[in-house]
Write a protein that holds these residues in place. Structure first.
Motif, PDB file in Angstrom:
ATOM      1  N   PRO A 126      -5.785 -12.269 -50.769  1.00 21.44           N
ATOM      2  CA  PRO A 126      -7.415 -11.849 -50.309  1.00 21.44           C
ATOM      3  C   PRO A 126      -7.962 -10.560 -50.579  1.00 21.44           C
ATOM      4  N   GLY A 127      -8.465 -10.163 -51.225  1.00 21.95           N
ATOM      5  CA  GLY A 127      -9.176  -8.667 -50.372  1.00 21.95           C
ATOM      6  C   GLY A 127      -8.658  -7.514 -52.018  1.00 21.95           C
ATOM      7  N   SER A 128      -7.192  -8.303 -53.013  1.00 22.75           N
ATOM      8  CA  SER A 128      -6.804  -6.994 -53.725  1.00 22.75           C
ATOM      9  C   SER A 128      -7.085  -7.387 -55.222  1.00 22.75           C
ATOM     10  N   CYS A 129      -6.868  -6.823 -55.690  1.00 18.80           N
ATOM     11  CA  CYS A 129      -6.962  -6.601 -57.175  1.00 18.80           C
ATOM     12  C   CYS A 129      -6.676  -5.555 -57.825  1.00 18.80           C
ATOM     13  N   TYR A 130      -5.931  -5.527 -58.985  1.00 19.76           N
ATOM     14  CA  TYR A 130      -5.222  -4.724 -60.155  1.00 19.76           C
ATOM     15  C   TYR A 130      -6.628  -4.751 -61.079  1.00 19.76           C
ATOM     16  N   VAL A 146      -4.762   1.503 -71.342  1.00 19.18           N
ATOM     17  CA  VAL A 146      -4.577   2.851 -71.714  1.00 19.18           C
ATOM     18  C   VAL A 146      -5.070   3.426 -70.370  1.00 19.18           C
ATOM     19  N   GLY A 147      -4.857   2.389 -68.837  1.00 14.89           N
ATOM     20  CA  GLY A 147      -5.590   3.270 -67.627  1.00 14.89           C
ATOM     21  C   GLY A 147      -5.411   1.696 -66.734  1.00 14.89           C
ATOM     22  N   THR A 148      -4.671   2.429 -65.662  1.00 14.15           N
ATOM     23  CA  THR A 148      -4.601   0.959 -64.798  1.00 14.15           C
ATOM     24  C   THR A 148      -5.474   1.945 -62.896  1.00 14.15           C
ATOM     25  N   VAL A 149      -5.503   0.777 -61.991  1.00 10.52           N
ATOM     26  CA  VAL A 149      -6.379   1.205 -60.501  1.00 10.52           C
ATOM     27  C   VAL A 149      -5.861  -0.169 -60.109  1.00 10.52           C
ATOM     28  N   SER A 150      -5.039  -0.392 -58.884  1.00 19.09           N
ATOM     29  CA  SER A 150      -5.298  -1.287 -58.359  1.00 19.09           C
ATOM     30  C   SER A 150      -6.126  -1.424 -56.676  1.00 19.09           C
ATOM     31  N   ALA A 151      -5.879  -2.155 -55.885  1.00 20.37           N
ATOM     32  CA  ALA A 151      -5.806  -1.739 -54.573  1.00 20.37           C
ATOM     33  C   ALA A 151      -5.333  -2.797 -53.195  1.00 20.37           C
ATOM     34  N   LEU A 152      -4.957  -2.513 -51.751  1.00 16.82           N
ATOM     35  CA  LEU A 152      -4.432  -3.818 -51.266  1.00 16.82           C
ATOM     36  C   LEU A 152      -5.204  -3.499 -49.842  1.00 16.82           C
ATOM     37  N   PRO A 153      -5.045  -4.651 -49.413  1.00 22.60           N
ATOM     38  CA  PRO A 153      -6.159  -4.171 -48.330  1.00 22.60           C
ATOM     39  C   PRO A 153      -4.538  -3.051 -46.999  1.00 22.60           C
ATOM     40  N   GLY A 205      -2.538  -3.157 -43.922  1.00 17.25           N
ATOM     41  CA  GLY A 205      -2.158  -3.873 -43.089  1.00 17.25           C
ATOM     42  C   GLY A 205      -2.647  -3.510 -41.541  1.00 17.25           C
ATOM     43  N   ASP A 206      -2.542  -2.559 -41.168  1.00 16.85           N
ATOM     44  CA  ASP A 206      -2.947  -2.475 -39.808  1.00 16.85           C
ATOM     45  C   ASP A 206      -4.478  -1.054 -39.838  1.00 16.85           C
ATOM     46  N   PRO A 207      -5.456  -1.477 -39.929  1.00 17.85           N
ATOM     47  CA  PRO A 207      -6.203  -0.569 -40.160  1.00 17.85           C
ATOM     48  C   PRO A 207      -7.104  -0.237 -38.231  1.00 17.85           C
ATOM     49  N   PRO A 208      -7.370   0.880 -38.488  1.00 19.24           N
ATOM     50  CA  PRO A 208      -7.811   1.677 -36.883  1.00 19.24           C
ATOM     51  C   PRO A 208      -7.911   0.577 -36.830  1.00 19.24           C
ATOM     52  N   LEU A 209      -8.242   0.087 -35.282  1.00 15.80           N
ATOM     53  CA  LEU A 209      -9.765  -0.551 -34.642  1.00 15.80           C
ATOM     54  C   LEU A 209     -10.998  -0.925 -35.120  1.00 15.80           C
ATOM     55  N   GLY A 210     -11.848  -1.570 -35.541  1.00 16.27           N
ATOM     56  CA  GLY A 210     -12.898  -1.208 -35.773  1.00 16.27           C
ATOM     57  C   GLY A 210     -13.158  -1.447 -37.704  1.00 16.27           C
ATOM     58  N   LYS A 211     -11.717  -0.648 -38.343  1.00 19.64           N
ATOM     59  CA  LYS A 211     -11.964  -0.521 -38.998  1.00 19.64           C
ATOM     60  C   LYS A 211     -11.170  -1.888 -40.608  1.00 19.64           C
ATOM     61  N   LYS A 212     -12.464  -1.827 -42.089  1.00 16.77           N
ATOM     62  CA  LYS A 212     -11.535  -2.770 -42.392  1.00 16.77           C
ATOM     63  C   LYS A 212     -11.083  -1.735 -43.774  1.00 16.77           C
ATOM     64  N   VAL A 264     -18.045  -4.890 -52.091  1.00 16.74           N
ATOM     65  CA  VAL A 264     -18.702  -6.533 -52.153  1.00 16.74           C
ATOM     66  C   VAL A 264     -17.434  -6.914 -51.306  1.00 16.74           C
ATOM     67  N   GLU A 265     -16.890  -6.849 -51.147  1.00 17.06           N
ATOM     68  CA  GLU A 265     -15.519  -7.565 -50.396  1.00 17.06           C
ATOM     69  C   GLU A 265     -15.988  -7.235 -48.839  1.00 17.06           C
ATOM     70  N   GLY A 266     -16.244  -6.217 -48.444  1.00 14.96           N
ATOM     71  CA  GLY A 266     -16.444  -5.548 -47.115  1.00 14.96           C
ATOM     72  C   GLY A 266     -16.087  -4.235 -46.184  1.00 14.96           C
ATOM     73  N   TYR A 267     -15.316  -4.202 -47.370  1.00 15.44           N
ATOM     74  CA  TYR A 267     -14.504  -2.969 -46.770  1.00 15.44           C
ATOM     75  C   TYR A 267     -14.995  -1.399 -45.576  1.00 15.44           C
ATOM     76  N   ASN A 268     -14.871  -1.406 -44.909  1.00 16.53           N
ATOM     77  CA  ASN A 268     -15.425  -0.188 -44.523  1.00 16.53           C
ATOM     78  C   ASN A 268     -14.848   1.298 -45.138  1.00 16.53           C
ATOM     79  N   GLU A 269     -13.199   1.124 -45.211  1.00 17.35           N
ATOM     80  CA  GLU A 269     -13.419   2.539 -46.068  1.00 17.35           C
ATOM     81  C   GLU A 269     -12.135   2.431 -47.618  1.00 17.35           C
ATOM     82  N   VAL A 270     -12.274   3.288 -47.839  1.00 20.43           N
ATOM     83  CA  VAL A 270     -10.634   3.281 -48.972  1.00 20.43           C
ATOM     84  C   VAL A 270     -10.364   4.136 -48.911  1.00 20.43           C
ATOM     85  N   ILE A 271      -8.967   4.002 -48.784  1.00 18.89           N
ATOM     86  CA  ILE A 271      -8.404   5.489 -48.789  1.00 18.89           C
ATOM     87  C   ILE A 271      -7.564   5.292 -49.612  1.00 18.89           C
TER      88      ILE A 271
END
Length: 226
Positions: free
Chosen positions: A104-108, A118-125, A127-134, A166-173
């Motif tokens: 859940p919360g991932s996509c390719y 001709v191109g790709t990108v993917s996203a995974l949550p 697993g152990d983010p800083p306190l209070g962060k998604k 949309v998935e409610g993430y605070n940050e993308v790294i």
């Protein structure tokens, strides 16, 4: 210039997606080799060893051969860390992309043009983010060489950022390297900021190639209402 569109990964994309990933890894090897040749310790090695042999033996043949052997060794060393990354990814998440990205919360995503991926990108949550962060991690941003300059990479990153909102993430790294200079420019132009640098292994330290950590903060629902 053929039009492109972005869609979610399908099982039929597997072979092309893996091939793009491997080509992306191989693309960094020549740049890594050139980077190594500019390092002071590499120049010292390339000058010191042959000169020592020449003074000790008086043989120009041994001197030339030692230089060639050193260059071959350095080329193999430049290849090594990227091949390790490639092997690890192919044995883990890319071994079964559909399964790996069923979390859940991932996509390719893939970018398709003329019926070809001709191109790709993917996203995974994270697993152990800083306190209070998604946090969501951006991975595998690759665009085929012949399709670069069309805005595909930017469109793929935008797709991921919209997904994160949309998935409610605070940050993308993102974790990248100094070898991926074009990607760094793209990320920073899209609002990512560098948060630090580190050496993942002793090999990366020897090659003087730090991992660059980038972060994109997403506004919360409360901030949007302000």
């Amino acid at each position: 210039m053929a039009p492109y569109h972005i869609r979610k990964y399908q099982e039929s994309d597997c072979k092309t997606v893996v091939a793009l990933f491997c080509l992306g890894m191989e693309e960094h090897i020549p740049a890594t080799f050139r980077h190594m040749l500019k390092l002071p310790r590499t120049l010292l090695l390339l000058l010191g060893v042959p000169l020592t042999l020449l003074l000790a033996t008086g043989s120009w043949f041994l001197t030339i051969m030692s230089t060639l052997i050193l260059l071959v060794f350095l080329r193999l060393l430049a290849n090594y860390p990227w091949k390790i990354i490639e092997i690890n990814c192919l044995r883990t998440e890319l071994a079964d992309i559909s399964k790996s990205y069923s979390v859940p919360g991932s996509c390719y995503w893939v970018a398709e043009s003329g019926g070809q991926v001709v191109g790709t990108v993917s996203a995974l949550p994270v697993g152990d983010p800083p306190l209070g962060k998604k946090q969501l991690q951006l991975l595998h941003l690759v665009v085929a060489v012949e399709h670069r300059g069309q805005g595909i990479a930017k469109a793929l990153v935008r797709t991921l950022l919209q997904f994160a909102r949309v998935e409610g993430y605070n940050e993308v790294i993102i974790e990248t390297t100094i070898m991926q200079d074009r990607a760094q420019v793209l990320y920073q132009a899209m609002g990512f900021q560098e948060t630090g640098r580190s050496f993942e292994t002793i090999i990366w330290r020897i090659l003087a190639i730090p991992k660059i950590h980038l972060l994109h903060r997403l506004p919360s629902a409360q901030e949007k209402g302000l």
